[in-house]
Design an enzyme around this catalytic site. Structure first.
Site, PDB file in Angstrom:
ATOM      1  N   LYS A 309      -4.004   4.348  -7.106  1.00 43.52           N
ATOM      2  CA  LYS A 309      -4.460   5.643  -6.615  1.00 43.52           C
ATOM      3  C   LYS A 309      -5.360   6.277  -7.671  1.00 43.52           C
ATOM      4  O   LYS A 309      -4.932   6.493  -8.797  1.00 43.52           O
ATOM      5  CB  LYS A 309      -3.262   6.549  -6.331  1.00 43.52           C
ATOM      6  N   ARG A 386       4.986   0.678   4.593  1.00 46.75           N
ATOM      7  CA  ARG A 386       5.222  -0.048   5.840  1.00 46.75           C
ATOM      8  C   ARG A 386       5.777  -1.452   5.576  1.00 46.75           C
ATOM      9  O   ARG A 386       6.492  -2.002   6.417  1.00 46.75           O
ATOM     10  CB  ARG A 386       3.924  -0.112   6.649  1.00 46.75           C
TER      11      ARG A 386
END
Length: 529
Positions: A309, A386
């Site tokens: 990030k 996920r």
């Protein structure tokens, strides 16, 4: 490479023990103006503030209160332009009247739909005033409660109590100095009394204890709350309510035996080993009519992996909160352990780990195999939540449950679509959607159903595996939900909550505890209690 367990006290930081708010709520039907104490707080709508040509209130309670104050209430409301708009408040210090302060708190138009969230804010305002004045007790009333059904009075009293309790709480565990909450008792006037209301207020206290746990988990920094510590917290819940809860914690080797390659791929780079958490609630008596699962994303820190990030909007400093879904699940477990609903079995499941960077870490282009045999080409290591949920959902289905709700701080796309106070929900089941939305309305939390557009799955196809883990940047929350669907048995009803927006209260710089009240209400709606 063997995992090395890093210390959860990195930086010599230890959370202090703080006092959680304990407020004695009492329901009264006596004369409000005879009450004696620190704060008399009255909730008023815009209509309640109507005055006649002589500047006298037309509302009976306000007119009596103003008369007792010698017209001061009317004068102050005019001077401060107080019109009863939502979240407006005014406080007047008085003397020799039995109470020290009078506060009017705006309710706007009042109750205009099924949600009682405005009354939750009313309770929070009472807590703010109590903190500022170091008040020990308060009385709460509505200027207009006539015409409300007993059910509405119960719902409003509950929302006020919840707002007051949670508004009183402050997470000061990591501050060198902190004040203890001063508010000890609250009398609620005009909203009923008796065992039914008393039981409802106790129920709200149980929910709030779960919300406070959830807030503390999300607020805890990653150097304190590791996957191992999160598992310990789950075990503490099970031990505290051992008559209805049991805990099973799977280590890395046990997860390998279950072929959880998707989950373990995410965990591979971290020095802190993964912990797969499974709590099970069974009622203290009676038969079980339905089995539910609550599955929460449990990334105690998310660096993004090799897709690290970066940039001013990446919010990497808030990635300690990427386990907001697991906090909601464990907070609900604590609340339900106290409430003890009948007729329902509930499985609380969290695949806890960190998404870090090292020579052992998952790389872009790697292919991982989930426990249902499906293969995933990892085209973005920052779409890791996920991957952990994939194996958690397969595990939940294998418990024989009838319905699953999963919660995750899953996509920035959902935050862009719905902002910071609304969570997105996705499900193929209209019936389950109705159940969860109804629960959220009772809880005062905001959900919005988004479509599961099957044509978008085209962007999730891989040339070398069954699927990739990210598709087109457009509709990213939808493709994420379609990905999760691949790991849910078709016979099981399933709903996904993307809570990336409301997990954190930006204004208060604090975790919100989002999801816990809704989960509890949903479980209760499925129970025989």
């Amino acid at each position: 490479m063997a995992h090395v367990v890093s210390k959860s006290t990195l930086g010599l930081t230890h959370p202090a023990q703080i006092d959680h708010p304990k407020i004695c709520f009492a329901a009264k039907e006596t004369d409000l103006l005879q009450w004696k104490g620190d704060i008399l707080a009255v909730g008023v709508t815009e209509k309640d503030m109507t005055k006649d040509s002589n500047s006298k209130f037309q509302n009976l309670i306000l007119e009596k209160l103003d008369s007792k104050l010698g017209g001061l209430l009317s004068k102050v409301s005019i001077e401060e332009d107080f019109a009863g708009k939502a979240e407006q408040l005014t406080v007047i210090r008085v003397a020799s009247l039995g109470f020290k302060r009078v506060s009017l708190i705006g309710l706007g138009k009042g109750l205009t739909g099924p949600s009682t969230s405005g009354y939750h804010v009313f309770g929070e305002s009472v807590a703010v005033i109590a903190k500022a004045s170091q008040a020990n007790n308060a009385a709460i009333a509505l200027a207009s409660s006539e015409g409300l059904t007993p059910e509405l009075k119960l719902a409003i009293a509950s929302a006020i109590a919840k707002g007051t309790l949670l508004g009183t709480y402050e997470d000061n565990r990591f501050k060198s100095e902190s004040k203890k909450p001063s508010l000890k008792s609250v009398d609620i006037f005009g909203l009923g009394d008796g065992p039914k209301l008393e039981n409802k207020l106790k129920y709200i206290e149980d929910i709030c204890s779960g919300v406070i746990l959830g807030k503390e988990l999300v607020n805890s920094p990653a150097n304190v709350l590791t996957p191992g510590v999160l598992a310990e917290e789950a075990e503490k819940i099970a031990a505290a309510y051992s008559d209805v809860l049991t805990a099973k914690i799977l280590d890395e080797e046990q997860c390998k035996e279950l072929k959880m390659g998707s989950y373990l791929g995410v965990a591979a780079a971290s020095a802190n080993p993964p912990k797969f958490i499974h709590l099970c609630y069974k009622p203290p008596s009676g038969s079980i009519k339905t089995k539910l699962a609550l599955v929460g994303k449990g990334l105690t820190f998310d660096s993004g992996g090799y897709n690290i990030k970066i940039g001013p909007v990446c919010s990497i400093e808030r990635m300690k909160g990427d386990m907001g879904g697991s906090a909601a699940v464990l907070g609900a477990a604590k609340a339900l352990g106290q409430i003890k609903p009948l007729g329902v079995e509930v499985h609380f499941i969290v695949a806890a780990c960190e998404n870090m960077i090292s020579g052992t870490g998952m790389r872009p282009g790697d292919i991982v195999t989930a426990s249902n045999g499906k293969t995933i080409e990892v085209n973005n290591t920052d779409a890791e939540g996920r991957l952990t949920l994939a194996d958690a959902l397969v595990y939940a289905c294998n418990q024989g449950v009838h319905k699953i709700v999963d919660l995750a701080t899953l996509t920035g796309a959902c935050r862009v679509a719905l902002g910071l106070s609304i969570a997105g929900i996705f499900t193929p089941s209209d019936e389950l959607c109705k159940e969860v939305v109804a629960a959220s309305e009772v809880a005062g939390e905001k959900l919005w159903r988004l479509p599961m557009e099957e044509s978008y799955w085209e962007s999730m196809k891989s040339g070398v595996a069954d699927m990739v883990n990210t598709g087109s940047p457009q509709g990213g929350s939808i493709t994420a939900a379609l990905f999760l669907k691949q790991f849910v048995d078709e016979k099981v009803e399933w709903l996904h909550i993307d809570m990336a927006g409301p997990v954190w209260d930006v204004k208060k710089k604090d975790a919100s505890g989002f999801g816990i009240p809704t989960l509890v209400e949903w479980v209760m709606s499925n129970s025989a209690s």
